[in-house]
Motif scaffolding. Structure first.
Motif, PDB file in Angstrom:
ATOM      1  N   PRO A  28       0.827  -1.212   0.000  1.00  0.00           N
ATOM      2  CA  PRO A  28       0.000   0.000   0.000  1.00  0.00           C
ATOM      3  C   PRO A  28       0.860   1.260   0.000  1.00  0.00           C
ATOM      4  CG  PRO A  28      -0.743  -1.575   1.675  1.00  0.00           C
ATOM      5  CD  PRO A  28       0.568  -2.075   1.154  1.00  0.00           C
ATOM      6  N   LEU A  29       0.410   2.237  -0.741  1.00  0.00           N
ATOM      7  CA  LEU A  29       1.076   3.527  -0.713  1.00  0.00           C
ATOM      8  C   LEU A  29       0.811   4.167   0.637  1.00  0.00           C
ATOM      9  CD1 LEU A  29       0.091   4.744  -4.272  1.00  0.00           C
ATOM     10  CD2 LEU A  29       2.414   4.414  -3.473  1.00  0.00           C
ATOM     11  N   CYS A  30       1.852   4.595   1.296  1.00  0.00           N
ATOM     12  CA  CYS A  30       1.701   5.170   2.633  1.00  0.00           C
ATOM     13  C   CYS A  30       2.842   6.145   2.883  1.00  0.00           C
ATOM     14  CB  CYS A  30       1.715   4.078   3.692  1.00  0.00           C
ATOM     15  SG  CYS A  30       1.452   4.662   5.372  1.00  0.00           S
ATOM     16  N   THR A  31       2.501   7.357   3.296  1.00  0.00           N
ATOM     17  CA  THR A  31       3.499   8.392   3.532  1.00  0.00           C
ATOM     18  C   THR A  31       3.978   8.345   4.978  1.00  0.00           C
ATOM     19  OG1 THR A  31       2.406   9.770   1.886  1.00  0.00           O
ATOM     20  CG2 THR A  31       3.965  10.863   3.348  1.00  0.00           C
ATOM     21  N   SER A  91       2.291  13.274  -0.007  1.00  0.00           N
ATOM     22  CA  SER A  91       1.642  12.066  -0.515  1.00  0.00           C
ATOM     23  C   SER A  91       1.905  11.892  -2.003  1.00  0.00           C
ATOM     24  CB  SER A  91       0.128  12.140  -0.261  1.00  0.00           C
ATOM     25  OG  SER A  91      -0.166  12.157   1.120  1.00  0.00           O
ATOM     26  N   ILE A  92       1.861  12.990  -2.735  1.00  0.00           N
ATOM     27  CA  ILE A  92       2.149  12.927  -4.172  1.00  0.00           C
ATOM     28  C   ILE A  92       3.589  12.478  -4.399  1.00  0.00           C
ATOM     29  CG2 ILE A  92       2.319  14.290  -6.291  1.00  0.00           C
ATOM     30  CD1 ILE A  92       0.014  16.006  -5.217  1.00  0.00           C
ATOM     31  N   CYS A 157      -3.871   3.328  -5.041  1.00  0.00           N
ATOM     32  CA  CYS A 157      -4.017   4.774  -5.238  1.00  0.00           C
ATOM     33  C   CYS A 157      -3.953   5.433  -3.872  1.00  0.00           C
ATOM     34  CB  CYS A 157      -5.335   5.101  -5.927  1.00  0.00           C
ATOM     35  SG  CYS A 157      -5.579   6.879  -6.189  1.00  0.00           S
ATOM     36  N   ILE A 158      -3.185   6.489  -3.773  1.00  0.00           N
ATOM     37  CA  ILE A 158      -2.926   7.070  -2.462  1.00  0.00           C
ATOM     38  C   ILE A 158      -4.082   7.913  -1.933  1.00  0.00           C
ATOM     39  CG2 ILE A 158      -1.834   9.291  -3.087  1.00  0.00           C
ATOM     40  CD1 ILE A 158       0.419   8.344  -1.042  1.00  0.00           C
ATOM     41  N   PHE A 159      -4.927   8.435  -2.824  1.00  0.00           N
ATOM     42  CA  PHE A 159      -5.968   9.346  -2.367  1.00  0.00           C
ATOM     43  C   PHE A 159      -6.987   8.692  -1.428  1.00  0.00           C
ATOM     44  CE2 PHE A 159      -9.772  12.046  -2.771  1.00  0.00           C
ATOM     45  CZ  PHE A 159      -9.216  13.253  -2.365  1.00  0.00           C
TER      46      PHE A 159
END
Length: 210
Positions: A28-31, A91-92, A157-159
């Motif tokens: 998962p995308l995670c900041t 995040s971007i 998708c991070i959003f």
């Protein structure tokens, strides 16, 4: 007797590399929490003519925010609890590190922010943007019922994970570069958010899909 595989096996090494790459893509995308460094401000103001599409930064870096509605020039605005949306520039950058060619507005956010971890703020938190605008955080995260192109490119998708929504308590002019201030810390509730919206988010988190 089965033969032992040599330690340095090119075919086995290639398979391991492919598996590692797949695992990374599926992660998962995670900041990271320490990615956010102040001062907190608006990087970009983004709008679009249709809902559910990528947005574009407004040409002159300014727009009007209407009380209990949202950005004057954005199709996402309306009399509901997700009048404006936020996504951190951090995040971007996380998505860019995955190899995606994405920029401000590409995830559909109205305000691209920098220097503030909005995910750490509870529902009901009030944010002052610039001199006039006041927004209350009404939802953190979003359940996507259809997969976007970004999801298929990155495996995620991070959003949905890191997008934040708000209700406009006070309107006014907003400009790229405006400071963001936390003027009131919420208690985890927002009177503008329907119970079913919160329930949908909670169920998705319990299932591990958000």
């Amino acid at each position: 007797m089965p033969q032992d595989h040599p330690t340095d096996n090119p075919i086995l090494n290639a398979a391991k590399r492919e598996l590692a790459e797949r695992t990374q893509t599926a992660a998962p995308l995670c900041t990271a929490n320490d990615a956010y460094n102040g001062p907190a401000h608006i990087v970009s103001i983004n709008t679009s003519a249709h809902k559910g599409t990528r947005k574009s930064p407004v040409a002159d870096g300014r727009d009007t925010v209407i009380e209990q509605f949202g950005l004057a020039t954005d199709a996402h605005a309306g009399h509901w609890h997700r009048q404006v949306s936020f996504l951190a520039a951090e995040s971007i950058q996380t998505a860019q590190a995955r190899g995606l060619d994405v920029h401000e507005g590409d995830f559909g956010e109205n305000f691209t922010t920098q220097g503030i971890n909005l995910l750490s703020l509870p529902l009901g938190t009030q944010l002052k943007i610039g001199n006039d605008v006041l927004v209350e955080i009404s939802q953190i995260g979003k359940v996507c019922h259809t997969r976007c192109a970004i999801y298929y490119l990155a495996g995620d998708c991070i959003f949905p994970h890191e997008g934040v929504f708000g209700v406009v308590l006070k309107g006014g002019e907003v400009n790229a570069g405006d400071e963001i201030q936390v003027v009131k810390l919420g208690d985890g509730t927002c009177s503008f958010t329907p119970a079913e919206a919160l329930e949908e988010i909670e169920q998705a988190r319990q299932k591990g899909t958000l």
